[in-house]
Motif scaffolding. Structure first.
Motif, short mmCIF file in Angstrom:
data_model
loop_
_atom_site.label_atom_id
_atom_site.label_comp_id
_atom_site.label_asym_id
_atom_site.label_seq_id
_atom_site.Cartn_x
_atom_site.Cartn_y
_atom_site.Cartn_z
N GLY A 175 0.81 -1.21 0.00
CA GLY A 175 0.00 0.00 0.00
C GLY A 175 0.84 1.25 0.00
O GLY A 175 0.51 2.24 -0.68
N ALA A 182 -3.10 1.58 -2.70
CA ALA A 182 -4.09 0.93 -1.83
C ALA A 182 -4.76 -0.25 -2.53
O ALA A 182 -5.05 -1.26 -1.90
CB ALA A 182 -5.14 1.95 -1.39
N ARG A 226 -2.52 -3.24 -2.45
CA ARG A 226 -2.42 -3.76 -1.08
C ARG A 226 -3.63 -4.64 -0.75
O ARG A 226 -3.47 -5.74 -0.20
CB ARG A 226 -2.36 -2.61 -0.09
N SER A 227 -4.82 -4.19 -1.07
CA SER A 227 -6.03 -4.95 -0.73
C SER A 227 -6.03 -6.32 -1.39
O SER A 227 -6.35 -7.33 -0.75
CB SER A 227 -7.28 -4.16 -1.16
#
Length: 557
Positions: free
Chosen positions: A121, A126, A129-130
């Motif tokens: 992230g 982001a 990262r998720s």
């Protein structure tokens, strides 16, 4: 082919890799410096962040990443012949695993010891990262659920291993106190710990502990699985210096002694490798060597799970950034040495080619059994240790390593839940006890969801190799993005990651076809999820590299 010649070539190449290549990587690529304050000092809390002697930390890192996988993978992959397995283990260790493990430790240490998933992230974005953390969670779920089955199976099949396996925990607790409180020196602690472990191995056959086949309404192996998860939950909450570090350190010493015994027996006996170099007569149903070899042998050549350990527990204990080379790269070399031993035991530990072919009569055969039986044959005939004692020694070695991986894996899964709590601002999920309960609960749901015997994790195990190798490639992508940001040479991580992504995506596609033809729609769907997730993260990281390169070129003008 002489097993001694193969042993010398393999150890010599990996030794040169550490002495020469890792030195170049440390100085020219990562540019390690003792002046940087590591998170172990910055956030020292006596529980997770603990500055640690590099030899002790090496033991933790090595035994946590080793487990049973560098034994099982190579001992299965020799079905294609010893030569492909040997080349992938040796070259993979030098040019893939070493820089992957060291790179993951370095990247995490430079970013407050964040896990590689959370780090994505900050370094990439982001969205990446998720998706990345979902892949990580699935991998940890597989490792924890399946290693519990492996250990339970070993204790059911080899009752003589029960006392040494559980006794090693008590030894580790005592050693943890001796090291942490500096009661006696590390050398004497190491000697006493090793003597205690081998005394337990000697006692084991005299006091076998046999779990009944049925206990109430549950199978005996299911009871072992519940006991193992109860222990792992407690271990994941204890300070790392109390159990995790000393258990891993002493197991690392025990492994090296075991390898010295095995290698010494090979040197004395000089057995011939009875397996073919390239097997042109593989059993029906065996998949093609390419690309399946590169996901069948993960640990021992390169493994995404290493990145989780490196950025999850190892980076929180690093005393000096200079230790990255020894702990990370040499940790990978240690696992390569174990994989080499597994190859030799599984190819030279049989009296004839016919005996070897009887063991490898179908794909997936061999594994731990080939390692234990072949290794015991070599040790007995080489240096005279009774075959039953040698088999117990090798079984305990495999079980202890699987146990240390499970300990670390559950702690890492606890970290994942806590990081989700931070990301989504869920205060209750940040609490260690609750995060541990969530980690154990998710593993037990998978383990017992398919039946009362607790082997449910085996359902998704066929995807472990591909998921694991994709994670390794994605970890190298994150490290590569960091190197580009810092204006460092990036080809040393880019070349391995491109190779890994290509062979692993091809392996996933091959598995898609096999799952579809077998009518296994659950694994088919999960395969698609992993494939899409990996492609999305790869696209995000590639875009980040292009953007950073463009910014660097614009700044240069």
């Amino acid at each position: 082919m002489s097993a001694v010649l193969l042993l010398v070539l393999g150890l010599g190449a990996m030794g040169l890799g550490y002495l020469v290549y890792s030195k170049f990587i440390a100085e020219k690529v990562f540019r390690l410096t003792a002046d940087f304050q590591t998170p172990a000092h910055e956030f020292e809390d006596g529980v997770d962040f603990v500055p640690t002697n590099r030899y002790v930390l090496w033991g933790h890192h090595f035994t946590s990443v080793a487990g049973a996988a560098p034994i099982v993978g190579p001992a299965i992959a020799v079905i294609w012949g010893w030569l492909p397995a040997f080349l992938w283990v040796v070259l993979g260790t030098i040019f893939f695993a070493g820089i992957h493990d060291a790179g993951a430790v370095w990247a995490s240490v430079r970013n407050r010891a964040r896990s590689v998933g959370a780090l994505t992230g900050e370094v990439v974005g982001a969205r990446a990262r998720s998706v990345f953390m979902i892949v990580i969670f699935l991998l940890l779920l597989m490792v924890n659920a399946v290693f519990a089955v492996v250990i339970a199976g070993l204790m059911m099949d080899f009752p003589s291993a029960v006392v040494p396996v559980w006794g090693a925990i008590l030894v580790a607790l005592v050693i943890g106190q001796l090291i942490y409180r500096r009661i006696i020196g590390l050398g004497l602690v190491s000697l006493l710990g090793v003597l205690a472990l081998y005394a337990l191995i000697g006692i084991g056959p005299s006091v076998p502990v046999q779990m009944p086949a049925e206990v109430g309404f549950m199978p005996g192996n299911a009871i072992w699985i519940l006991i193992l998860f109860g222990y792992a939950a407690i271990a994941s909450l204890l300070p790392v210096w109390m159990l995790l570090q000393p258990r891993d350190y002493i197991n690392g010493l025990q492994l090296f002694i075991g390898l010295i015994i095995l290698y010494g027996a090979i040197a004395v006996l000089n057995p011939e490798i009875v397996a073919p170099g390239i097997n042109s007569n593989v059993p029906a149903g065996t998949p093609s060597l390419f690309p399946l070899l590169f996901v069948t042998i993960a640990c021992g050549a390169i493994s995404g799970f290493h990145g989780l350990v490196a950025s999850g527990t190892t980076s929180k204990q690093l005393n000096s950034e200079k230790d990255v080379r020894f702990v990370g790269y040499f940790g990978a070399v240690g696992e390569g040495m174990l994989a080499l031993g597994a190859i030799l035991a599984a190819t030279a530990g049989f009296a004839s080619l016919g005996d070897w072919q009887a063991m490898y009569d179908a794909f997936g055969q061999g594994g731990v059994n080939a390692f234990v039986e072949g290794g015991a044959f070599i040790i007995h005939n080489g240096i005279g240790i009774p075959e039953a004692t040698a088999a117990t020694l090798l079984t305990v070695m495999a079980a202890l390593f699987a146990g240390t991986t499970m300990d670390t894996g559950l702690r890492l899964q606890r970290y994942i839940f806590q990081e989700w709590g931070e990301i989504y601002d869920l205060a209750w999920m940040k609490k260690p006890a609750i995060a541990t309960l969530l980690a154990v609960g998710s593993c037990l749901v998978l383990a017992f969801g398919a039946g009362a015997d607790g082997s449910g994790g085996l359902i998704i195990w066929p995807l472990f190799g591909t998921t694991n190798q994709l994670l390794a490639g994605l970890t190298l992508l994150v490290v590569s993005v960091m190197l580009v940001r810092k204006g460092r040479p990036v080809w040393y991580t880019l070349v391995p990651l491109v190779f890994l992504v290509i062979v692993t995506v091809l392996a996933l596609l091959a598995q898609l076809r096999s799952f579809y033809e077998a009518g296994n729609y659950f694994l088919l769907g999960l395969d698609i999820v992993v494939l899409i997730a990996s492609v999305l993260v790869a696209m995000e990281c590639t875009a980040a590299i292009k953007r950073l390169r463009g910014e660097a070129q614009a700044a240069a003008k």
